[in-house]
Design a protein around this motif. Structure first.
Motif, PDB file in Angstrom:
ATOM      1  N   ASN A   1       0.792  -1.245   0.000  1.00 55.14           N
ATOM      2  CA  ASN A   1       0.000   0.000   0.000  1.00 55.14           C
ATOM      3  C   ASN A   1       0.819   1.289   0.000  1.00 55.14           C
ATOM      4  O   ASN A   1       0.465   2.225  -0.692  1.00 55.14           O
ATOM      5  CB  ASN A   1      -0.980   0.047   1.184  1.00 55.14           C
ATOM      6  N   ASP A   2       1.897   1.354   0.787  1.00 50.59           N
ATOM      7  CA  ASP A   2       2.560   2.648   0.889  1.00 50.59           C
ATOM      8  C   ASP A   2       3.938   2.691   0.219  1.00 50.59           C
ATOM      9  O   ASP A   2       4.290   3.687  -0.397  1.00 50.59           O
ATOM     10  CB  ASP A   2       2.667   3.100   2.339  1.00 50.59           C
TER      11      ASP A   2
ATOM     12  N   GLY B   1      -2.169  -2.477  -7.855  1.00 48.75           N
ATOM     13  CA  GLY B   1      -1.330  -1.479  -7.194  1.00 48.75           C
ATOM     14  C   GLY B   1      -1.431  -0.143  -7.893  1.00 48.75           C
ATOM     15  O   GLY B   1      -2.416   0.145  -8.580  1.00 48.75           O
ATOM     16  N   TYR B   2      -0.429   0.665  -7.712  1.00 50.02           N
ATOM     17  CA  TYR B   2      -0.373   1.997  -8.324  1.00 50.02           C
ATOM     18  C   TYR B   2       0.997   2.202  -8.948  1.00 50.02           C
ATOM     19  O   TYR B   2       1.974   1.543  -8.579  1.00 50.02           O
ATOM     20  CB  TYR B   2      -0.606   3.086  -7.268  1.00 50.02           C
TER      21      TYR B   2
ATOM     22  N   LYS C   1       2.258   8.027 -13.128  1.00 54.88           N
ATOM     23  CA  LYS C   1       2.042   8.332 -14.536  1.00 54.88           C
ATOM     24  C   LYS C   1       1.869   9.833 -14.663  1.00 54.88           C
ATOM     25  O   LYS C   1       0.931  10.395 -14.070  1.00 54.88           O
ATOM     26  CB  LYS C   1       0.801   7.600 -15.047  1.00 54.88           C
TER      27      LYS C   1
ATOM     28  N   GLN D   1      -0.369   9.509  -9.100  1.00 60.69           N
ATOM     29  CA  GLN D   1      -0.551   8.103  -8.739  1.00 60.69           C
ATOM     30  C   GLN D   1      -1.716   7.531  -9.540  1.00 60.69           C
ATOM     31  O   GLN D   1      -2.827   8.043  -9.493  1.00 60.69           O
ATOM     32  CB  GLN D   1      -0.822   7.969  -7.234  1.00 60.69           C
ATOM     33  N   THR D   2      -1.439   6.475 -10.264  1.00 64.73           N
ATOM     34  CA  THR D   2      -2.426   5.886 -11.169  1.00 64.73           C
ATOM     35  C   THR D   2      -2.536   4.391 -10.874  1.00 64.73           C
ATOM     36  O   THR D   2      -1.522   3.739 -10.625  1.00 64.73           O
ATOM     37  CB  THR D   2      -1.975   6.090 -12.634  1.00 64.73           C
ATOM     38  N   PRO D   3      -3.747   3.839 -10.884  1.00 70.09           N
ATOM     39  CA  PRO D   3      -3.866   2.406 -10.597  1.00 70.09           C
ATOM     40  C   PRO D   3      -3.303   1.531 -11.720  1.00 70.09           C
ATOM     41  O   PRO D   3      -3.337   1.905 -12.894  1.00 70.09           O
ATOM     42  CB  PRO D   3      -5.378   2.190 -10.500  1.00 70.09           C
ATOM     43  N   TRP D   4      -2.766   0.390 -11.342  1.00 72.30           N
ATOM     44  CA  TRP D   4      -2.581  -0.712 -12.289  1.00 72.30           C
ATOM     45  C   TRP D   4      -3.311  -1.921 -11.758  1.00 72.30           C
ATOM     46  O   TRP D   4      -3.465  -2.076 -10.534  1.00 72.30           O
ATOM     47  CB  TRP D   4      -1.104  -1.019 -12.579  1.00 72.30           C
TER      48      TRP D   4
ATOM     49  N   ASP E   1      -1.694  -0.754 -18.315  1.00 72.58           N
ATOM     50  CA  ASP E   1      -1.790  -0.804 -16.860  1.00 72.58           C
ATOM     51  C   ASP E   1      -2.992  -1.578 -16.368  1.00 72.58           C
ATOM     52  O   ASP E   1      -3.264  -1.602 -15.170  1.00 72.58           O
ATOM     53  CB  ASP E   1      -1.755   0.599 -16.250  1.00 72.58           C
TER      54      ASP E   1
END
Lengths: 250, 365
Positions: A47-48, A157-158, A161, A165-168, A218
């Motif tokens: 997470n972090d 995760g992220y 991009k 912060q962008t999800p993958w 992603d």
């Protein structure tokens, strides 16, 4: 002499049964999976923490798996199947499972399993599984509902991009993406042991194919992804490695 | 050993056995209750230490609907969880406490709780028995001391009888109250007799519009896909129409309610709320943890055009809403026809059993 026969017999049985050196004929096997990242096997902080992946920086939030078709490899390399066993892992919290006490005690040359399910189990009725069974959809949250079938591996995760912060998200499913994992290593299973495997999440992105959320996409739900899920499945199958084999703690 | 010795040994054994605590007491007998799991549902993991019994469920229902649990005996659990509204609060955005205090989250629907492992929008209760006691002492809800409730219940003959029937004696404890209310709430089901369930069973057809909604509901939102999808099933999939997870669905770019993060203290949990089941969704307006959307159309419009791509901790499962078939980065961009179809499909989840099953009704009326 006759009157001593029974006490002697009892004492003999007691002594035999208390032999600390006596080894079991069958054993179970606890398997623990530790998520790590990179050659230094650094534990993954979910997470972090961010991890450098080529030109990307990635975080991990979800690594969930359905496992099946467990086997040990005998010293000739042949499979000794442990049938009808399934496991659900949700790293890092749910990171272990125990294979039942049906394994013939002895020396083995490796451990194998599948990430995913055979077609019959995958498309079977999910409501048959008991309330705490690994394949119960309410337990694993990996069943795709009315469309049928399970997600074999949910990796999320992220990444950064354009500075944001962008999800993958990669949900690996479908029979063609079922993964075989083989970890070849000497395994002394003459007693009840805990086998610890490491899942190197860097290898998930590069074990066979060098992949990047930025450049290769992603997200994938295993369809309409230009083959991305299949490449990721090939990476994932090569991402597990031996860490340790220790006696189980009572 | 002689016969006399055997006789003495036998008598001593009998004496020891007869001196047990239960000598002279009637055995406590309860009636097992078998939860009728709707077809297609996964098996629930019911609490092994609280087996369902008719007596326990009836006591739990009595407690659930009894305003004696509140400070001024004006509110029961059922006041904010009304069966006619899918066990929610009469369409209110926020519920009012006994002294008129306004709540801060929308009343959650109560059904199919046997499949849940954590409770409340922010997951702060790890079991139903704990959840059931929390509103009693919550200062903006019933505002009562649980131990005072125990005293009040102990004075009531009907509760002396009900606790005896459920637990073997009339002792009232918070733990027993929680266990009984847990039993009752575990029996509240939604499923098996909705139009959707009948469609799955092959006994009823969907309309053309509903069928399109089904297709969109289970369709992936993917720029590479030849067809659009509403991508609902990732979070609301399966027979229960929830994944039971805590997620941020992108409602806000600036968080005013931390949700799960307020419980765990982790910034990475900020903005995450429990993914609700869509079963009986037509009953349970308004929607979202803060009841911000009054209608299903507004909910779909949010997913269509209002998703905040930069919301902190936006769940990765929302990626289909910011990388869409249409190229929109704020939602699905479905047509009006498609949006209406999704709403029509959601309305097929309505199971009127919640209104008609006598088990769910207030025993004081």
């Amino acid at each position: 002499m006759k009157k001593f026969a029974l006490p002697l017999l009892v004492a003999g049985i007691l002594l035999t049964s208390c032999d600390p050196e006596k080894k079991p004929e069958i054993v179970n096997l606890e398997v623990v999976v530790q998520p790590v990242f990179g050659a230094g096997n650094a534990p993954v902080s979910y997470n972090d923490a961010s991890y450098a992946m080529g030109t990307d920086t990635v975080k991990f939030t979800r690594n969930d798996f359905v496992l099946s078709e467990f086997a040990l490899l005998d010293e000739q390399g042949a499979r000794v199947d442990i049938r009808n066993e399934y496991a659900y892992l949700s790293l890092p919290n749910r990171n272990s499972f125990t294979l039942p006490t049906t394994i013939a005690a002895g020396q083995y040359a490796g451990f194998a399993f599948a990430i995913g399910l055979d077609s019959t189990t995958n498309h079977g009725d999910p409501s048959i599984w008991g309330g705490s069974h690994p394949l119960n959809p309410a337990v694993n949250n990996l069943h795709w509902g009315w469309t049928g079938g399970y997600i074999f591996a949910a990796m999320e995760g992220y990444y950064q991009k354009d500075g944001a912060q962008t999800p993958w998200l990669y949900h690996i499913a479908l029979l063609e993406n079922r993964m075989e994992v083989v970890v070849e290593t000497p395994l002394d299973l003459t007693d009840f042991k805990t086998l610890t495997l490491q899942l190197d999440l860097e290898k998930f992105f590069k074990a066979v194919h060098a992949l990047s959320p930025n450049e290769d996409g992603d997200f994938s739900h295993s369809t309409f992804d230009n083959g991305l899920a299949h490449k990721l499945s090939e990476n994932l199958s090569q991402s597990f490695q031996f860490a340790s084999l220790e006696n189980q703690t009572p | 050993m002689t016969n006399t010795r055997w006789l003495v040994f036998g008598l001593l054994t009998l004496l020891v056995v007869s001196c047990g605590d239960n000598w002279g007491k009637k055995p406590h007998v309860t009636t097992p209750y078998v939860l009728q799991v709707p077809a297609g549902f996964p098996q629930p993991a019911l609490p092994a230490d609280n087996p369902l019994t008719v007596e326990g469920i009836l006591l739990g229902r009595q407690l659930f609907f009894d305003p004696i649990l509140s400070l001024d005996s004006s509110q029961s659990c059922g006041s904010c969880h009304n069966a006619a509204f899918g066990f929610t609060d009469h369409g209110l955005t926020y519920s009012l406490g006994v002294d008129g205090s306004v709540g801060d989250r929308n009343s959650m629907p109560l059904h199919n709780l046997a499949w849940h492992q954590t409770f409340f929008w922010d997951g702060r209760a790890p079991s139903l028995r704990e959840q059931s006691l929390e509103p009693i002492s919550n200062p903006i809800e019933m505002k009562e001391d649980v131990l005072h409730v125990v005293e009040k219940l102990q004075r009531q003959p009907r509760y002396q009888d009900a606790f005896t029937a459920a637990f073997g004696d009339e002792e009232v404890t918070p733990e027993r109250m929680g266990l009984a209310m847990e039993q009752f709430m575990l029996t509240i089901l939604s499923g098996g007799d909705s139009k959707f369930d009948r469609f799955i069973a092959g006994t009823e057809s969907l309309t053309t519009e509903e069928a399109l909604g089904l297709q969109l509901f289970n369709g992936e939102s993917n720029p590479n896909s030849p067809t659009p999808g509403a991508d609902c099933f990732h979070c609301h999939g399966g027979a229960l129409f929830t994944n039971h997870k805590f997620m941020n669905n992108g409602l806000d770019s600036v968080l005013t309610d931390l949700g799960l993060g307020g419980v765990t203290g982790l910034t990475t949990d900020d903005g995450k709320f429990k993914v609700p089941s869509l079963r009986n969704i037509a009953y349970t307006a308004p929607y979202m943890h803060d009841g911000r959307f009054q209608t299903l159309e507004q909910v779909i419009e949010f997913y269509n055009s209002g998703v905040e791509p930069n919301s902190p901790n936006l769940d990765p499962s929302m990626i289909g809403f910011i990388q869409t078939h249409s190229g929109s980065t704020r939602g699905l961009n479905l047509t009006l026809t498609q949006r209406q179809a999704v709403v029509a499909f959601l309305n097929t989840f309505t199971d009127t059993r919640v209104e008609t099953d006598t088990l769910y009704q207030n025993p004081f009326k």
